[in-house]
Design a protein around this motif. Structure first.
Motif, PDB file in Angstrom:
ATOM      1  N   LYS A 271      -2.598  -1.334  -2.956  1.00 34.21           N
ATOM      2  CA  LYS A 271      -3.457  -0.182  -2.667  1.00 34.21           C
ATOM      3  C   LYS A 271      -3.176   0.991  -3.604  1.00 34.21           C
ATOM      4  N   LEU A 272      -2.063   0.935  -4.335  1.00 37.24           N
ATOM      5  CA  LEU A 272      -1.742   2.004  -5.286  1.00 37.24           C
ATOM      6  C   LEU A 272      -2.542   1.884  -6.586  1.00 37.24           C
ATOM      7  N   LEU A 273      -3.308   0.817  -6.728  1.00 38.23           N
ATOM      8  CA  LEU A 273      -3.993   0.548  -7.990  1.00 38.23           C
ATOM      9  C   LEU A 273      -4.841   1.722  -8.466  1.00 38.23           C
ATOM     10  N   ASN A 274      -5.648   2.302  -7.589  1.00 37.53           N
ATOM     11  CA  ASN A 274      -6.515   3.409  -8.002  1.00 37.53           C
ATOM     12  C   ASN A 274      -5.720   4.595  -8.529  1.00 37.53           C
ATOM     13  N   TYR A 275      -4.639   4.942  -7.832  1.00 41.52           N
ATOM     14  CA  TYR A 275      -3.836   6.083  -8.258  1.00 41.52           C
ATOM     15  C   TYR A 275      -3.098   5.799  -9.558  1.00 41.52           C
ATOM     16  N   ILE A 276      -2.564   4.588  -9.679  1.00 43.49           N
ATOM     17  CA  ILE A 276      -1.813   4.247 -10.889  1.00 43.49           C
ATOM     18  C   ILE A 276      -2.734   4.243 -12.108  1.00 43.49           C
ATOM     19  N   VAL A 277      -3.916   3.674 -11.961  1.00 44.85           N
ATOM     20  CA  VAL A 277      -4.861   3.648 -13.081  1.00 44.85           C
ATOM     21  C   VAL A 277      -5.279   5.063 -13.460  1.00 44.85           C
TER      22      VAL A 277
ATOM     23  N   LEU B  33       4.454  -1.782  -9.713  1.00 45.80           N
ATOM     24  CA  LEU B  33       4.039  -1.060  -8.502  1.00 45.80           C
ATOM     25  C   LEU B  33       2.786  -1.671  -7.885  1.00 45.80           C
ATOM     26  N   ILE B  34       1.859  -2.126  -8.725  1.00 43.76           N
ATOM     27  CA  ILE B  34       0.638  -2.752  -8.206  1.00 43.76           C
ATOM     28  C   ILE B  34       0.982  -4.070  -7.509  1.00 43.76           C
TER      29      ILE B  34
END
Length: 50
Positions: free
Chosen positions: A27-33, A21-22
């Motif tokens: 930009k999804l990095l913060n939510y995924i982490v 997904l990253i």
């Protein structure tokens, strides 16, 4: 017959999905982490609570 999922298998699968997904949408990095850390934290603490 009951199916049990090993925590290590689950965290590995989550890591692979998160990595893909990253790569697709950085930009999804913060939510995924954040979600990953919450899920791993809950899975690690759960055996001590119940």
């Amino acid at each position: 017959m009951t199916m049990s999922i090993d925590v290590n298998l689950l965290t590995g699968i989550l890591a692979i999905i998160g990595g893909v997904l990253i790569l697709i949408k950085p930009k999804l990095l913060n939510y995924i982490v954040a979600i990953y850390l919450i899920v791993v934290g809950v899975l690690k603490v759960l055996p001590y609570v119940t």
